[in-house]
Scaffold this motif. Structure first.
Motif, short mmCIF file in Angstrom:
data_model
loop_
_atom_site.label_atom_id
_atom_site.label_comp_id
_atom_site.label_asym_id
_atom_site.label_seq_id
_atom_site.Cartn_x
_atom_site.Cartn_y
_atom_site.Cartn_z
N GLU A 160 0.83 -1.21 0.00
CA GLU A 160 0.00 0.00 0.00
C GLU A 160 0.87 1.26 0.00
N ILE A 161 1.97 1.24 0.75
CA ILE A 161 2.88 2.39 0.75
C ILE A 161 3.45 2.62 -0.64
N LEU A 162 3.87 1.54 -1.29
CA LEU A 162 4.42 1.65 -2.64
C LEU A 162 3.39 2.20 -3.62
N ILE A 163 2.15 1.72 -3.51
CA ILE A 163 1.09 2.18 -4.42
C ILE A 163 0.80 3.66 -4.22
N LYS A 164 0.72 4.09 -2.96
CA LYS A 164 0.39 5.48 -2.66
C LYS A 164 1.52 6.43 -3.05
N ASN A 165 2.71 5.91 -3.24
CA ASN A 165 3.85 6.73 -3.65
C ASN A 165 4.29 6.33 -5.05
N ASP A 166 3.32 6.19 -5.93
CA ASP A 166 3.55 5.71 -7.28
C ASP A 166 4.69 6.44 -7.98
N ASN A 167 5.62 5.65 -8.53
CA ASN A 167 6.75 6.15 -9.32
C ASN A 167 7.76 6.96 -8.50
N LYS A 168 7.72 6.83 -7.17
CA LYS A 168 8.71 7.48 -6.32
C LYS A 168 9.48 6.41 -5.56
N TYR A 169 10.77 6.61 -5.40
CA TYR A 169 11.58 5.71 -4.59
C TYR A 169 11.30 5.97 -3.11
N PRO A 171 12.48 5.09 0.76
CA PRO A 171 13.59 4.51 1.52
C PRO A 171 13.12 3.46 2.51
N ALA A 172 14.01 2.53 2.81
CA ALA A 172 13.68 1.46 3.75
C ALA A 172 13.21 2.01 5.09
N LEU A 173 13.75 3.16 5.48
CA LEU A 173 13.39 3.77 6.76
C LEU A 173 11.89 4.02 6.87
N ALA A 174 11.25 4.36 5.75
CA ALA A 174 9.81 4.62 5.77
C ALA A 174 9.03 3.38 6.19
N PHE A 175 9.49 2.21 5.74
CA PHE A 175 8.83 0.96 6.10
C PHE A 175 9.15 0.59 7.54
N SER A 186 16.37 -4.45 10.53
CA SER A 186 15.12 -4.04 9.89
C SER A 186 15.24 -3.94 8.37
N ILE A 187 16.38 -3.47 7.85
CA ILE A 187 16.53 -3.39 6.39
C ILE A 187 16.50 -4.78 5.77
N CYS A 188 17.09 -5.73 6.46
CA CYS A 188 17.03 -7.12 5.97
C CYS A 188 15.59 -7.62 5.93
N LYS A 189 14.81 -7.23 6.92
CA LYS A 189 13.40 -7.63 6.94
C LYS A 189 12.63 -7.00 5.79
N VAL A 190 12.89 -5.71 5.55
CA VAL A 190 12.22 -5.04 4.43
C VAL A 190 12.56 -5.74 3.12
N ASN A 191 13.85 -6.01 2.92
CA ASN A 191 14.27 -6.69 1.69
C ASN A 191 13.63 -8.07 1.55
N MET A 192 13.47 -8.76 2.68
CA MET A 192 12.86 -10.08 2.65
C MET A 192 11.41 -10.01 2.18
N TYR A 193 10.64 -9.05 2.72
CA TYR A 193 9.24 -8.94 2.33
C TYR A 193 9.08 -8.36 0.93
N ILE A 194 9.99 -7.50 0.53
CA ILE A 194 9.98 -7.01 -0.85
C ILE A 194 10.18 -8.20 -1.80
N ASN A 214 19.72 1.01 -3.85
CA ASN A 214 20.36 1.48 -2.61
C ASN A 214 19.38 1.55 -1.44
N ASN A 215 18.71 0.41 -1.18
CA ASN A 215 17.74 0.32 -0.09
C ASN A 215 16.59 1.31 -0.24
N GLU A 216 16.24 1.60 -1.49
CA GLU A 216 15.03 2.36 -1.81
C GLU A 216 14.22 1.53 -2.80
N TYR A 217 12.90 1.73 -2.79
CA TYR A 217 12.02 0.85 -3.55
C TYR A 217 10.92 1.66 -4.22
N LYS A 218 10.51 1.21 -5.43
CA LYS A 218 9.35 1.81 -6.08
C LYS A 218 8.70 0.79 -7.01
#
Length: 224
Positions: A160-169, A171-175, A186-194, A214-218
């Motif tokens: 849902e966070i990714l969808i609401k920030n469409d086409n924007k990177y 950062p892992a910190l937001a998750f 925590s960054i490892c956990k984010v990467n795992m769920y991604i 670089n630990n950012e996602y879109k």
């Protein structure tokens, strides 16, 4: 498909009686006997309504509800308790509950309140069309014409966070701030769920993907 209710009540006889009422009213009912058990169940399974006592061992209803809201569980919650003072009701509602019923209660009133919350919930149902798939947050489902997947609460929150920030990177910190307490893993956990979400997109032969930089996602639409 029947609506699913999680009944959280530590008094075994009362739990059994309420479950019978709900089952006879054509609901699927799961039970938990303390707040910790309830929290564990909502992390892995979708519920349409949660009915929860306040005074329970291990973790009380208010603490359990607070933890659920922190991880993004927006399922309607009815507090069922012996406390009848107006201050207790206000505190429960301000803490994140959607309704409040005191014991002893009338079964017709309980069922009417459940129906009212379900009507409101269905009117506010969150569905997102992303590329060639649909994400139904209320049912925790990701699906296309080819297949469907059930998502965990964490997967739902990330998507849902990714969808609401469409086409924007993002950062892992937001998750981390929304989903977990900050810690070195925590960054490892984010990467795992991604990775889990990426695998589901691939299995659906979807035209969307999650790009990592670089630990950012879109989210990105794939051009065939």
């Amino acid at each position: 498909m029947k609506d699913r209710i999680l009944l959280v009540e530590d008094e075994k006889d009362l739990s059994k009686a309420v479950k019978t009422i709900l089952t006879l009213s054509n609901y699927d009912v799961d039970t938990a006997f303390n707040g910790k058990e309830a929290l564990d169940k909502v992390k892995e399974k979708h519920f349409d309504i949660i009915i929860m006592d306040i005074m329970m061992p291990i973790m009380d209803g208010i603490e359990s509800m607070n933890e659920m809201r922190k991880i993004g569980v927006d399922t309607p919650i009815i507090l069922l308790t012996a406390k009848s003072e107006i201050e207790d009701k206000i505190f429960g509602l301000d803490s994140g509950a959607n309704d409040y019923i005191t014991k002893p209660f009338n079964k017709k009133e309980l069922l009417a309140r459940i129906r009212a919350l379900l009507r409101t919930k269905k009117e506010q149902n969150k569905k997102y069309n992303i590329g060639d798939i649909i994400f139904d947050k209320e049912k925790s489902e990701l699906y296309s014409e080819k297949a469907a997947f059930h998502l965990t609460i964490i997967e739902c929150n990330i998507l849902e966070i990714l969808i609401k920030n469409d086409n924007k990177y993002i950062p892992a910190l937001a998750f981390e701030k929304i989903i977990w307490d900050s810690n070195e893993d925590s960054i490892c956990k984010v990467n795992m769920y991604i990775s889990y979400l990426q695998n589901k997109f691939e299995s659906l032969s979807s035209n969307i993907n999650i790009i990592i930089r670089n630990n950012e996602y879109k989210l990105e639409l794939i051009s065939w």
